[in-house]
Write an enzyme that holds these catalytic residues in place. Structure first.
Site, PDB file in Angstrom:
ATOM      1  CD  GLN A  67      61.338  31.530  30.609  1.00  0.00           C
ATOM      2  OE1 GLN A  67      61.316  30.733  29.673  1.00  0.00           O
ATOM      3  NE2 GLN A  67      62.461  31.977  31.137  1.00  0.00           N
ATOM      4  CE1 TYR A 127      65.556  34.345  34.835  1.00  0.00           C
ATOM      5  CE2 TYR A 127      65.678  31.974  34.565  1.00  0.00           C
ATOM      6  CZ  TYR A 127      65.321  33.209  34.077  1.00  0.00           C
ATOM      7  OH  TYR A 127      64.729  33.316  32.847  1.00  0.00           O
ATOM      8  CD  GLU A 238      68.930  28.394  25.214  1.00  0.00           C
ATOM      9  OE1 GLU A 238      69.271  28.861  26.316  1.00  0.00           O
ATOM     10  OE2 GLU A 238      67.749  28.291  24.863  1.00  0.00           O
ATOM     11  CG  HIS A 272      69.800  24.718  26.411  1.00  0.00           C
ATOM     12  ND1 HIS A 272      68.530  24.312  26.088  1.00  0.00           N
ATOM     13  CD2 HIS A 272      69.656  25.745  27.299  1.00  0.00           C
ATOM     14  CE1 HIS A 272      67.653  25.063  26.741  1.00  0.00           C
ATOM     15  NE2 HIS A 272      68.302  25.931  27.488  1.00  0.00           N
ATOM     16  CG  ASP A 323      64.075  26.121  28.512  1.00  0.00           C
ATOM     17  OD1 ASP A 323      64.167  26.856  29.517  1.00  0.00           O
ATOM     18  OD2 ASP A 323      64.808  26.253  27.521  1.00  0.00           O
TER      19      ASP A 323
HETATM   20 ZN    ZN Z   1      66.395  27.413  30.782  1.00  0.00          ZN
END
Ligand code: ZN
Length: 433
Positions: A67, A127, A238, A272, A323
């Site tokens: 990310q 993932y 979350e 979270h 994250d």
């Molecule tokens: Zn995450």
């Protein structure tokens, strides 16, 4: 175990304060052999670190390295306000473009940037298993290789991902995440374990979330994870929609469901807990469960504010993660853990240790508590622990004029990555700039 070298930093964090004249012997096995003011042994090389203060290296419990590719993207809102779910569409669009080369580049970039932020260990909640076109698990090996190249201590939190929402099939880019069954997941874990560097790499088990796995599968995964003595991580509550969807299918919120169905212990980390019912949170914490907060990502995604003071009042071990890696600065994560609570409660000193010191409580959250959540012996400068350190530059502009007994407070509340001069993982040093 033989001593490889002896560190002589100007200041050493010994658990409650910085001390002068402390020698830290590093073993040939990459662990700390001794810590003390005693005479230097004759043979090992002395490594003086003038104008440096050493801390335990920071532990980033929750990362999705790829990310990093969204940095600077998704921050424009021409159609009006966005949400977690509109952000998730942008993230899935990134996933569509990922192949092994791109994932490797983004992961290496993220892990190197982490080291420059003083992070020496990361829990990579991974993932994106399959390359474009579906089959094969090539991307798992790619991310392990990127971590090794960056020299960061690496806990592969290998994620089980079977449904595209509570009770829904995987669609589109989600098919890149697919793990077809619990049995195939553990076979894959065994193969992955064989390919890890035992000095710096370990495995943890993961069910991505109640969105991504039926509760029956989560129960089986967690039972086997406990049998193997692994850390087990999950995204939990979350977003409110996750709670609504879970209630619609199972009649209760995710955390309540886990309390009813899982044998919760201190190897379990819920990531979270933004909207967790206080009674559920208290029961979870009482059973030993840990909670990972990701302050900057939760703020960026508009998740909401977790009730960290209530979690801590119940005795929770809190840790932090970067994250989404939209910003990679663990010092900022730690201070925002406290600052967001100051905004919420209109008070100061919400997250403090027994002496009322916020910086010490936050440092422990960013080091020792994180290491425990990942099942590694790190996050402390003490004999037996991994020799993982972050060296702070005492001549950094951000620390000018700071009194020695307030140095940690200044680092946590007033500094950024520019004060990190170097990091060390398993006894091996690397300059941070
Ligand atoms: Zn995450």
């Amino acid at each position: 175990m033989s001593v490889a070298y002896v560190l002589e930093p100007e200041l050493t964090w010994t658990g409650a304060r910085f001390e002068r004249g402390v020698r830290v012997a590093v073993g040939a096995d990459g662990r700390i052999a001794s810590v003390g003011a005693g005479a230097a042994p004759a043979r090992p090389a002395i490594r003086a670190l003038p104008r440096r203060a050493i801390l335990p290296g920071f532990v980033n419990v929750h990362s999705h390295a790829f990310q990093r590719g969204l940095r600077g993207r998704g921050e424009r809102f021409p159609a009006g306000r966005g949400s977690f779910w509109s952000w998730r569409e942008a993230m899935y669009a990134l996933v569509e473009t990922l192949d092994a080369v791109r994932l490797h580049a983004l992961s290496l970039q993220a892990f190197r940037e982490m080291r420059r932020a003083g992070i020496t260990a990361v829990g990579e909640f991974h993932y994106v298993h399959h390359d474009q076109g579906g089959g094969g698990d090539a991307l798992d090996e790619v991310i392990i290789r990127a971590a090794a190249e960056a020299g960061i201590r690496f806990v592969l939190l290998h994620a089980y991902y079977r449904t595209g929402g509570v009770g829904a099939p995987l669609v589109g880019g989600q098919k890149r995440f697919a793990t077809p069954s619990v049995a195939s997941y553990w076979k894959r874990m065994d193969r992955l374990a064989a390919g890890l560097d035992p000095a710096t790499q370990t495995l943890g088990a993961v069910a991505h979330s109640i969105r991504a796995a039926p509760i029956e599968d989560i129960v089986l995964l967690h039972e086997e994870s406990r049998r193997r003595g692994l850390a087990f991580h999950m995204h939990v509550e979350e977003q409110r929609k996750e709670i609504e969807d879970c209630r619609a299918r199972y009649g209760v919120a995710p955390m309540r469901l886990f309390l009813d169905r899982l044998a919760i212990d201190d190897r379990l980390t819920a990531v979270h807990c933004t909207h967790t019912d206080p009674r559920d949170a208290a029961a979870y914490v009482a059973a030993g469960g840990r909670i990972c907060i990701c302050p900057l990502s939760e703020a960026n995604l508009g998740d909401g504010i977790a009730d960290v003071p209530a979690f801590r009042a119940a005795g929770a071990a809190i840790c932090v993660g970067t994250d989404s890696n939209a910003r990679l600065c663990i010092l900022e994560e730690l201070r925002w853990l406290e600052l967001v609570q100051r905004l919420r409660t209109e008070s100061r000193g919400v997250i403090v240790d027994g002496d009322g010191v916020a910086a010490r409580a936050l440092l422990e959250i960013g080091t020792l508590a994180g290491a425990r959540a990942l099942g590694i012996d790190a996050g402390r400068i003490a004999p037996g622990a991994h020799a993982d350190f972050a060296a702070v530059d005492l001549d950094a502009t951000a620390l000018a004029g700071v009194a020695e007994d307030e140095l940690l407070d200044a680092i946590i509340f007033g500094a950024g990555n520019d004060v990190i001069a170097a990091t060390c993982v398993g006894g091996r040093w690397e300059d941070a700039r």
